[in-house]
Design a protein around this motif. Structure first.
Motif, PDB file in Angstrom:
ATOM      1  N   VAL A 158     -45.360-105.835  67.848  1.00  0.00           N
ATOM      2  CA  VAL A 158     -45.291-105.981  66.321  1.00  0.00           C
ATOM      3  C   VAL A 158     -45.570-104.222  65.632  1.00  0.00           C
ATOM      4  CG1 VAL A 158     -45.788-108.393  66.337  1.00  0.00           C
ATOM      5  CG2 VAL A 158     -47.915-107.196  66.170  1.00  0.00           C
ATOM      6  N   ILE A 159     -45.377-104.826  64.548  1.00  0.00           N
ATOM      7  CA  ILE A 159     -45.546-103.547  63.340  1.00  0.00           C
ATOM      8  C   ILE A 159     -46.160-104.353  61.929  1.00  0.00           C
ATOM      9  CG2 ILE A 159     -45.322-101.190  61.862  1.00  0.00           C
ATOM     10  CD1 ILE A 159     -43.165-100.376  64.527  1.00  0.00           C
ATOM     11  N   TYR A 160     -47.284-104.215  61.980  1.00  0.00           N
ATOM     12  CA  TYR A 160     -47.568-104.961  61.008  1.00  0.00           C
ATOM     13  C   TYR A 160     -49.149-103.669  59.895  1.00  0.00           C
ATOM     14  CZ  TYR A 160     -51.617-105.006  64.195  1.00  0.00           C
ATOM     15  OH  TYR A 160     -53.060-104.741  64.288  1.00  0.00           O
ATOM     16  N   PRO A 161     -49.064-104.132  58.665  1.00  0.00           N
ATOM     17  CA  PRO A 161     -49.651-103.466  57.243  1.00  0.00           C
ATOM     18  C   PRO A 161     -51.065-104.018  58.026  1.00  0.00           C
ATOM     19  CG  PRO A 161     -48.951-104.458  56.573  1.00  0.00           C
ATOM     20  CD  PRO A 161     -47.869-105.168  57.539  1.00  0.00           C
ATOM     21  N   GLU A 162     -52.284-102.625  57.141  1.00  0.00           N
ATOM     22  CA  GLU A 162     -53.735-103.535  57.377  1.00  0.00           C
ATOM     23  C   GLU A 162     -54.107-104.681  56.185  1.00  0.00           C
ATOM     24  OE1 GLU A 162     -56.837-103.214  58.602  1.00  0.00           O
ATOM     25  OE2 GLU A 162     -55.811-102.302  59.582  1.00  0.00           O
ATOM     26  N   PHE A 163     -53.895-104.227  55.623  1.00  0.00           N
ATOM     27  CA  PHE A 163     -53.442-105.100  54.068  1.00  0.00           C
ATOM     28  C   PHE A 163     -52.725-105.624  53.769  1.00  0.00           C
ATOM     29  CE2 PHE A 163     -56.925-102.120  54.277  1.00  0.00           C
ATOM     30  CZ  PHE A 163     -58.744-103.581  55.034  1.00  0.00           C
ATOM     31  N   PRO A 164     -51.330-106.543  54.104  1.00  0.00           N
ATOM     32  CA  PRO A 164     -49.995-106.931  53.894  1.00  0.00           C
ATOM     33  C   PRO A 164     -49.920-107.750  52.172  1.00  0.00           C
ATOM     34  CG  PRO A 164     -51.178-108.172  55.086  1.00  0.00           C
ATOM     35  CD  PRO A 164     -52.000-107.760  54.928  1.00  0.00           C
ATOM     36  N   GLU A 165     -51.171-108.041  51.837  1.00  0.00           N
ATOM     37  CA  GLU A 165     -51.599-108.649  50.250  1.00  0.00           C
ATOM     38  C   GLU A 165     -51.875-107.316  49.530  1.00  0.00           C
ATOM     39  OE1 GLU A 165     -55.717-107.808  51.579  1.00  0.00           O
ATOM     40  OE2 GLU A 165     -53.983-108.431  52.356  1.00  0.00           O
ATOM     41  N   SER A 166     -51.651-106.275  49.400  1.00  0.00           N
ATOM     42  CA  SER A 166     -52.051-105.141  48.680  1.00  0.00           C
ATOM     43  C   SER A 166     -50.369-104.004  48.746  1.00  0.00           C
ATOM     44  CB  SER A 166     -53.196-104.518  48.742  1.00  0.00           C
ATOM     45  OG  SER A 166     -53.543-104.100  49.610  1.00  0.00           O
ATOM     46  N   CYS A 167     -49.247-104.580  49.228  1.00  0.00           N
ATOM     47  CA  CYS A 167     -48.231-103.576  49.219  1.00  0.00           C
ATOM     48  C   CYS A 167     -47.221-103.934  49.221  1.00  0.00           C
ATOM     49  CB  CYS A 167     -48.593-102.640  50.169  1.00  0.00           C
ATOM     50  SG  CYS A 167     -48.716-102.998  52.181  1.00  0.00           S
ATOM     51  N   GLN A 168     -46.135-103.065  49.521  1.00  0.00           N
ATOM     52  CA  GLN A 168     -44.847-104.165  49.921  1.00  0.00           C
ATOM     53  C   GLN A 168     -44.390-103.625  50.728  1.00  0.00           C
ATOM     54  OE1 GLN A 168     -41.976-104.402  46.436  1.00  0.00           O
ATOM     55  NE2 GLN A 168     -42.848-103.135  45.266  1.00  0.00           N
ATOM     56  N   ILE A 169     -43.823-104.393  51.380  1.00  0.00           N
ATOM     57  CA  ILE A 169     -42.399-104.212  52.815  1.00  0.00           C
ATOM     58  C   ILE A 169     -41.493-104.135  52.685  1.00  0.00           C
ATOM     59  CG2 ILE A 169     -42.237-104.523  55.235  1.00  0.00           C
ATOM     60  CD1 ILE A 169     -45.370-104.496  55.007  1.00  0.00           C
ATOM     61  N   VAL A 170     -41.188-102.920  53.257  1.00  0.00           N
ATOM     62  CA  VAL A 170     -39.294-103.042  52.937  1.00  0.00           C
ATOM     63  C   VAL A 170     -37.773-103.243  53.835  1.00  0.00           C
ATOM     64  CG1 VAL A 170     -37.820-101.228  53.181  1.00  0.00           C
ATOM     65  CG2 VAL A 170     -40.123-100.361  52.128  1.00  0.00           C
ATOM     66  N   SER A 171     -37.760-104.600  53.613  1.00  0.00           N
ATOM     67  CA  SER A 171     -36.347-105.381  54.114  1.00  0.00           C
ATOM     68  C   SER A 171     -36.155-104.299  55.054  1.00  0.00           C
ATOM     69  CB  SER A 171     -35.916-106.285  53.271  1.00  0.00           C
ATOM     70  OG  SER A 171     -34.964-106.770  53.881  1.00  0.00           O
ATOM     71  N   ILE A 172     -35.203-104.728  55.905  1.00  0.00           N
ATOM     72  CA  ILE A 172     -34.367-103.843  56.832  1.00  0.00           C
ATOM     73  C   ILE A 172     -33.063-104.455  56.837  1.00  0.00           C
ATOM     74  CG2 ILE A 172     -35.468-102.584  57.808  1.00  0.00           C
ATOM     75  CD1 ILE A 172     -35.304-105.026  60.805  1.00  0.00           C
ATOM     76  N   GLY A 173     -33.347-105.636  55.683  1.00  0.00           N
ATOM     77  CA  GLY A 173     -31.216-106.726  55.757  1.00  0.00           C
ATOM     78  C   GLY A 173     -31.173-107.440  56.706  1.00  0.00           C
ATOM     79  N   THR A 174     -30.215-108.384  56.636  1.00  0.00           N
ATOM     80  CA  THR A 174     -29.852-109.261  57.285  1.00  0.00           C
ATOM     81  C   THR A 174     -29.395-109.512  58.605  1.00  0.00           C
ATOM     82  OG1 THR A 174     -27.580-109.930  56.329  1.00  0.00           O
ATOM     83  CG2 THR A 174     -29.619-110.697  55.154  1.00  0.00           C
ATOM     84  N   ASN A 175     -28.730-108.085  59.323  1.00  0.00           N
ATOM     85  CA  ASN A 175     -28.883-107.811  60.422  1.00  0.00           C
ATOM     86  C   ASN A 175     -29.884-107.400  61.462  1.00  0.00           C
ATOM     87  OD1 ASN A 175     -25.662-108.640  59.794  1.00  0.00           O
ATOM     88  ND2 ASN A 175     -25.239-106.735  59.114  1.00  0.00           N
ATOM     89  N   VAL A 176     -29.483-107.566  62.633  1.00  0.00           N
ATOM     90  CA  VAL A 176     -30.331-107.019  62.715  1.00  0.00           C
ATOM     91  C   VAL A 176     -29.818-106.058  63.481  1.00  0.00           C
ATOM     92  CG1 VAL A 176     -31.487-107.181  65.671  1.00  0.00           C
ATOM     93  CG2 VAL A 176     -30.740-109.494  64.701  1.00  0.00           C
TER      94      VAL A 176
END
Length: 378
Positions: A158-176
């Protein structure tokens, strides 16, 4: 409340991404609460991540012409979300779901991938349950044309942010996304703010390749070249999950002891209310439509000094200041953990000052409403 449930049921495939957009903190310049801190969400995408290899997760591969229909009848979510066949209004690269027993209790939680959009599914499950689940799936197989096997060549991280509640996560789209047939990376299907899940194929199952932004993200966007990733232990990810109130695996969901709504399955995109029958559906559907959900899994924090030993705590009741049983403590790692509590009673009060206590060990704990919860839930 009835109208709210009716709208959710009838419009679920269309509204789910919209609801998730708002409840994941994608509203710019808003504030969200987690633990003792209040964080302000910014327009800037998150650029600092942590990476953890999850040795406690394994892959069961199901292939064959009947693979899709076979799995469809055993899980709470709709496997057709993974297929680009237009059968559902929502297309995803990975789904999160539960497998229930006949009485509607959770056997296990699963992440399901369909890398080639074909009749082959990868079921990510708790490693401790692999043998049991393979045996159970083969028992349900009967005459279906499917092959079921544990495939140790796949590794989960897994790759995860330290504080997910305070930043935006970029979507990589609907395809794997894939890189040289070695990696598959998807946004976490439970909530985009949680981070990314990676399935990688390694030639030697005892080794795990190094993870870098260029080896994972296939998009040529400059953003992906500018992020930094710190490798950490899997226990760091467990601590992260508990801080957010996220259960995962047999330790947090002991087999056949917890109902899906107690595990927040409806809030984590793990249940489809539009699909056909599946094992354990009757009680799940009845609970949803009656709207009677007394307890949910929430994050907890121990109000103790750092030198207090919090290991090996057993499951026990949680009592309120008025000495009433208000739920059950499940598990913890350090000062953070999970408990199934009567959330309506607690969150109707001022949860910041609502002191709770474990009835056997006497530890004081506190809880809060996770940032990814919507404002209104049943």
């Amino acid at each position: 409340m009835y109208i709210y449930r009716l709208l959710r049921t009838s419009l679920y495939p269309l509204t789910c991404p919209i609801v998730r957009f708002f409840q994941t903190g994608a509203l710019l310049n808003s504030e969200t609460k987690i633990g003792n801190t209040t964080a302000k969400i910014t327009e800037e995408p998150c650029r600092q991540f942590k990476h953890a290899s999850l040795g406690e997760r394994s892959i069961i591969r199901i292939s064959g012409s009947d693979a899709i229909s076979f799995v469809q009848g055993l899980i709470t979510n709709d496997v057709n979300h993974l297929m680009d066949n237009g059968s559902t209004a929502v297309s995803r690269s990975c789904i999160y779901t539960f497998m229930l027993n006949s009485s509607g209790r959770i056997i296990t939680d699963l992440f399901i991938y369909c890398p080639n959009k074909t009749d082959e599914l990868l079921l990510e499950v708790d490693s401790d349950l692999v043998i049991r689940l393979c045996s159970l799936l083969k028992r349900y197989k009967i005459r279906r044309k499917v092959e079921i096997q544990h495939d140790p060549t796949y590794k989960i991280s897994v790759i995860y942010p330290e504080f997910p509640e305070s930043c935006q996560i970029v979507s990589i789209g609907t395809n794997v996304s894939t890189v040289n047939d070695k990696y598959m990376i998807v946004n976490d299907p439970r909530c985009i703010q949680i981070g990314y899940r990676i399935v990688n194929v390694v030639a030697n199952s005892s080794s795990s390749p190094s993870v870098t932004p260029t080896s994972i993200f296939t998009d040529n966007n400059e953003f992906f070249k500018s992020i930094t990733i710190e490798n950490v232990q899997s226990t760091n990810y467990r601590y992260y999950r508990y801080r957010l109130g996220l259960g995962e695996g047999s330790l947090d969901f002991p087999p056949e002891s917890i109902f899906p709504f107690e595990a927040n399955a409806d809030l984590l995109n793990a249940i489809s209310f539009q699909k056909g029958c599946y094992l354990g559906q009757e009680l799940t559907a009845r609970t949803y439509h009656t709207g009677v959900i007394r307890k949910r899994m929430v994050p907890i924090q121990f109000l103790t000094d750092d030198d207090i030993d919090l290991s090996n705590l057993s499951t026990q009741n949680v009592i309120s200041e008025k000495k009433r049983i208000i739920g059950k403590f499940r598990t913890n790692f350090g000062k953070y953990g999970l408990a199934s509590l009567k959330y309506v009673e607690i969150f109707n009060e001022n949860s910041e000052n609502y002191q709770l206590k474990l009835d056997q060990t006497g530890h004081f704990i506190r809880t809060w409403k996770p940032f990814w919860w919507p404002d209104q839930i049943i």
